[in-house]
Design a protein around this motif. Structure first.
Motif, PDB file in Angstrom:
ATOM      1  N   TRP A 103       0.833  -1.194   0.000  1.00 49.66           N
ATOM      2  CA  TRP A 103       0.000   0.000   0.000  1.00 49.66           C
ATOM      3  C   TRP A 103       0.869   1.245   0.000  1.00 49.66           C
ATOM      4  N   GLY A 104       0.463   2.231  -0.798  1.00 48.23           N
ATOM      5  CA  GLY A 104       1.164   3.507  -0.835  1.00 48.23           C
ATOM      6  C   GLY A 104       0.657   4.437   0.245  1.00 48.23           C
ATOM      7  N   ILE A 105       1.311   5.572   0.349  1.00 48.62           N
ATOM      8  CA  ILE A 105       0.972   6.562   1.371  1.00 48.62           C
ATOM      9  C   ILE A 105      -0.418   7.137   1.132  1.00 48.62           C
ATOM     10  N   ASN A 106      -0.777   7.355  -0.124  1.00 51.71           N
ATOM     11  CA  ASN A 106      -2.045   8.017  -0.436  1.00 51.71           C
ATOM     12  C   ASN A 106      -3.171   7.055  -0.818  1.00 51.71           C
ATOM     13  N   ASN A 107      -3.003   5.760  -0.552  1.00 48.26           N
ATOM     14  CA  ASN A 107      -4.046   4.789  -0.890  1.00 48.26           C
ATOM     15  C   ASN A 107      -5.135   4.739   0.181  1.00 48.26           C
ATOM     16  N   ASP A 108      -6.371   4.662  -0.261  1.00 47.32           N
ATOM     17  CA  ASP A 108      -7.506   4.439   0.628  1.00 47.32           C
ATOM     18  C   ASP A 108      -7.844   2.951   0.523  1.00 47.32           C
ATOM     19  N   HIS A 109      -7.472   2.175   1.525  1.00 48.65           N
ATOM     20  CA  HIS A 109      -7.604   0.718   1.472  1.00 48.65           C
ATOM     21  C   HIS A 109      -9.042   0.280   1.209  1.00 48.65           C
ATOM     22  N   LYS A 110     -10.002   0.930   1.850  1.00 48.23           N
ATOM     23  CA  LYS A 110     -11.405   0.536   1.679  1.00 48.23           C
ATOM     24  C   LYS A 110     -11.852   0.697   0.229  1.00 48.23           C
ATOM     25  N   ARG A 111     -11.447   1.781  -0.393  1.00 44.26           N
ATOM     26  CA  ARG A 111     -11.818   1.998  -1.795  1.00 44.26           C
ATOM     27  C   ARG A 111     -11.158   0.960  -2.700  1.00 44.26           C
ATOM     28  N   TYR A 112      -9.915   0.603  -2.395  1.00 44.23           N
ATOM     29  CA  TYR A 112      -9.239  -0.432  -3.183  1.00 44.23           C
ATOM     30  C   TYR A 112      -9.912  -1.788  -2.993  1.00 44.23           C
ATOM     31  N   TYR A 113     -10.364  -2.090  -1.795  1.00 46.42           N
ATOM     32  CA  TYR A 113     -11.086  -3.349  -1.561  1.00 46.42           C
ATOM     33  C   TYR A 113     -12.354  -3.404  -2.407  1.00 46.42           C
ATOM     34  N   ILE A 114     -13.034  -2.264  -2.519  1.00 46.66           N
ATOM     35  CA  ILE A 114     -14.239  -2.205  -3.366  1.00 46.66           C
ATOM     36  C   ILE A 114     -13.869  -2.496  -4.816  1.00 46.66           C
ATOM     37  N   ILE A 115     -12.769  -1.904  -5.284  1.00 51.46           N
ATOM     38  CA  ILE A 115     -12.315  -2.131  -6.660  1.00 51.46           C
ATOM     39  C   ILE A 115     -11.962  -3.597  -6.868  1.00 51.46           C
ATOM     40  N   PHE A 116     -11.276  -4.214  -5.885  1.00 50.41           N
ATOM     41  CA  PHE A 116     -10.922  -5.634  -5.996  1.00 50.41           C
ATOM     42  C   PHE A 116     -12.173  -6.503  -6.097  1.00 50.41           C
ATOM     43  N   ILE A 117     -13.178  -6.191  -5.292  1.00 50.46           N
ATOM     44  CA  ILE A 117     -14.422  -6.977  -5.324  1.00 50.46           C
ATOM     45  C   ILE A 117     -15.113  -6.827  -6.677  1.00 50.46           C
ATOM     46  N   VAL A 118     -15.152  -5.611  -7.197  1.00 41.54           N
ATOM     47  CA  VAL A 118     -15.747  -5.383  -8.525  1.00 41.54           C
ATOM     48  C   VAL A 118     -14.966  -6.142  -9.591  1.00 41.54           C
ATOM     49  N   ALA A 119     -13.644  -6.133  -9.505  1.00 39.04           N
ATOM     50  CA  ALA A 119     -12.813  -6.857 -10.475  1.00 39.04           C
ATOM     51  C   ALA A 119     -13.081  -8.356 -10.409  1.00 39.04           C
ATOM     52  N   ILE A 120     -13.264  -8.881  -9.213  1.00 36.04           N
ATOM     53  CA  ILE A 120     -13.582 -10.309  -9.068  1.00 36.04           C
ATOM     54  C   ILE A 120     -14.917 -10.615  -9.727  1.00 36.04           C
ATOM     55  N   VAL A 121     -15.908  -9.784  -9.464  1.00 38.12           N
ATOM     56  CA  VAL A 121     -17.235 -10.000 -10.061  1.00 38.12           C
ATOM     57  C   VAL A 121     -17.159  -9.913 -11.579  1.00 38.12           C
TER      58      VAL A 121
END
Length: 176
Positions: A103-121
């Motif tokens: 994770w980078g300094i400016n990453n919002d982990h929750k938003r990335y988790y949402i993106i990962f879930i969408v990518a899985i779907v």
């Protein structure tokens, strides 16, 4: 692979890149496209990229030698090369996760988790469609949805690695 499928894949990659730029702006706290890392993270990530590069280089040399020896794999050639790319990037991701620089300094982990879930779907949709129409069962490794299966496996390994790292860190924190 015929020309129409190749054109479709190329168009899909281009659209995917545009979507990635939009998603990175959404997922980073400062709305920048580029993730920011400190100096320590940059050094460790650089080492991970080197490991990933040499992994892909080694796999491609093995594939080249197999092709020169006349070996034929029961899988489409584009999938074979995609597997080498996925394995190389997997090395980078696992190295980054285990060294605490995923994770980078400016990453919002929750938003990335949402993106990962969408990518899985989104990767599950063609697989489910292929299973419903029995095309994956009849064509097997020659079918385009097999690429989605490979990406899903890749994402699962990254997710499992992240979970294991989180568990190891929590156990180590309790011991201290």
């Amino acid at each position: 692979m015929n020309e129409k499928v190749a054109m479709g894949v190329t168009l899909g990659i281009m659209v995917g890149l545009v979507i990635c730029v939009i998603l990175f702006r959404f997922a980073n706290k400062d709305k920048r496209i580029k993730t920011q890392y400190d100096e320590r993270q940059e050094v460790i990530r650089g080492r991970g990229y080197r490991f990933g590069f040499y992994t892909m280089l080694f796999l491609e040399v093995v594939l080249m030698m197999a092709k020169m020896a006349g070996l034929v794999f029961p899988i489409e050639e584009y999938l074979i090369h995609m597997v080498t790319i996925l394995i190389g990037t997997l090395v980078i991701c696992i190295h980054s996760i285990w060294n605490g620089v995923y994770w980078g300094i400016n990453n919002d982990h929750k938003r990335y988790y949402i993106i990962f879930i969408v990518a899985i779907v989104l990767n599950l949709i063609p697989v489910a469609s292929s299973l419903a129409h029995s095309t994956i069962a009849t064509k097997g490794f020659d079918s385009l949805p097999m690429l989605n299966v490979l990406v899903l496996i890749w994402m699962a390994v990254i997710g499992i690695t992240a979970l294991v790292k989180k568990l190891v860190d929590s156990v180590n924190k309790e011991e201290d």
